[in-house]
Every structure is written in structure tokens, then in C-alpha cells.
Design a protein around this motif. Structure first.
Motif, PDB file in Angstrom:
ATOM      1  N   ASN A 166       7.120   8.789  -3.711  1.00 44.72           N
ATOM      2  CA  ASN A 166       7.232   8.215  -2.486  1.00 44.72           C
ATOM      3  C   ASN A 166       6.580   6.630  -2.045  1.00 44.72           C
ATOM      4  N   GLU A 167       6.763   6.309  -0.785  1.00 45.12           N
ATOM      5  CA  GLU A 167       6.191   4.786  -0.856  1.00 45.12           C
ATOM      6  C   GLU A 167       4.759   4.898  -0.704  1.00 45.12           C
ATOM      7  N   SER A 168       4.149   6.070  -0.658  1.00 43.59           N
ATOM      8  CA  SER A 168       2.657   6.166  -0.518  1.00 43.59           C
ATOM      9  C   SER A 168       2.231   6.386  -2.116  1.00 43.59           C
ATOM     10  N   SER A 170       2.624   8.887  -4.150  1.00 41.27           N
ATOM     11  CA  SER A 170       2.850  10.149  -4.504  1.00 41.27           C
ATOM     12  C   SER A 170       3.937  10.711  -5.276  1.00 41.27           C
TER      13      SER A 170
END
Length: 186
Positions: A166-168, A170
Motif C-alpha cells: 500500500n501507499e504507506s 505496508s
């Protein structure tokens, strides 16, 4: 005006009686020329290659072919724009743009404005790039979906991916909503 030699001996022959070019005119304007070296120009009086066309070439149901694809070696097919590098080379099917190579070399598939060397458009798909396509239910590839990169192995085109990033930052394996930097379910 060149003299035209025309006679029938089982087949018609049109040509010049001397070493002059054969020019074809309509409305008092040259439209096509066959040079003494065999080069043909349409829209140009000085063709640089075997067939030199100034303007668009349209084929309603045919193809433009080269012997390169017939197994002969030593040749190539070159598609180019002649506008100083600013123009794009655009590929269409049924009047719809499918791919373009921008003047700077960036390639866009599914986008008319590629912003990277290869841009696959802005649609959300579980698989945007199939690394293996064995038919329905047998796709292995990479896609984009709701703020994440998806990895699908052996699933359907819009199936649930086995891994996401994901964009974080993770990574989820077995889950599409990782709660930790590395979240493994199963």
C-alpha cells in the motif's frame, strides 16, 4: 511535357521515351512522380526512398507489410515522425487511441499523456501487467487498486490479489488491508 509511350502487346505499357521522370498531374499540379531511378513520390517531386509519401496513408482494410516479417534478414521497419521530435507516434484501432510513443520517447498504453518511460494509464485494475496469461483464472501479474500495488498469482483478471503493497509502505500477504509493515495472514 514528356512524351508518353503507350501500346498494347498483350499488356499495356506506360512510360517515357527518354530518360525523363514520369510525372502524373491533375488540375495542373503534379500529384505523383516516378523518378528514373525507380523511386516513387506522392506529394513530393523528390522521393528519398522507394516510396515517399507526403501526407497521410490510409488503408481501410489492408496492411502495410515488410519482408522483414517474412523471414528475410537484414531489414527493419521504421516508423518515424518528421517534426523535430515534438510529435507523437500514435497507434489506433477502430479510431480509438490504444498506444502512443511521445516525442520524448515515453510510451503510453491507455493514456495519451505518458509521464514515465512506460505508463499503463490511470484505470484501476487488479492486473495491469500480465507476466503470464494462461486464460480465464490463470493470470500472474501486477496491478493497481485503491492506493496499492497488487500482485496476483493464478487468479482471475479482477480476482483477489495474494499480496499488496500500500501507499504507506505496508506489505500484506493473504490480506489486502495490512495493519502492520508486514502483515501475513494464513
Amino acid at each position: 511535357i514528356n512524351q508518353i509511350l503507350s501500346y498494347i502487346t498483350g499488356a499495356g505499357i506506360v512510360g517515357t521515351l527518354s530518360s525523363d521522370d514520369l510525372q502524373l498531374y491533375t488540375n495542373n499540379s503534379e500529384k505523383m512522380i516516378i523518378k528514373t531511378d525507380g523511386k516513387v513520390g506522392i506529394g513530393t517531386s523528390s522521393p528519398a526512398v522507394a516510396l515517399d509519401v507526403v501526407g497521410s496513408i490510409y488503408s481501410e482494410s489492408g496492411s502495410i507489410l515488410s519482408d522483414v516479417f517474412g523471414g528475410y534478414s537484414g531489414g527493419s521497419v521504421t516508423l518515424t515522425t518528421n517534426t523535430g521530435g515534438a510529435a507523437a507516434l500514435i497507434f489506433k484501432t477502430a479510431s480509438t487511441e490504444q498506444m502512443r510513443i511521445a516525442g520524448n520517447g515515453d510510451v503510453g498504453i491507455g493514456t495519451a499523456s505518458p509521464a514515465a518511460l512506460l505508463s499503463l494509464g490511470s484505470t484501476i485494475d487488479t492486473v495491469k501487467l500480465a507476466l503470464y496469461d494462461g486464460g480465464p483464472g490463470v493470470l500472474y501479474g501486477i496491478g493497481v487498486n485503491a492506493g496499492m500495488i497488487t500482485f496476483l498469482a493464478g487468479g482471475a483478471y479482477n480476482g483477489t490479489p495474494q499480496m499488496v503493497l500500500n501507499e504507506s509502505g505496508s506489505v500484506g500477504i493473504g490480506t489486502t488491508t495490512p495493519a502492520y509493515p508486514l502483515d501475513v495472514v494464513g
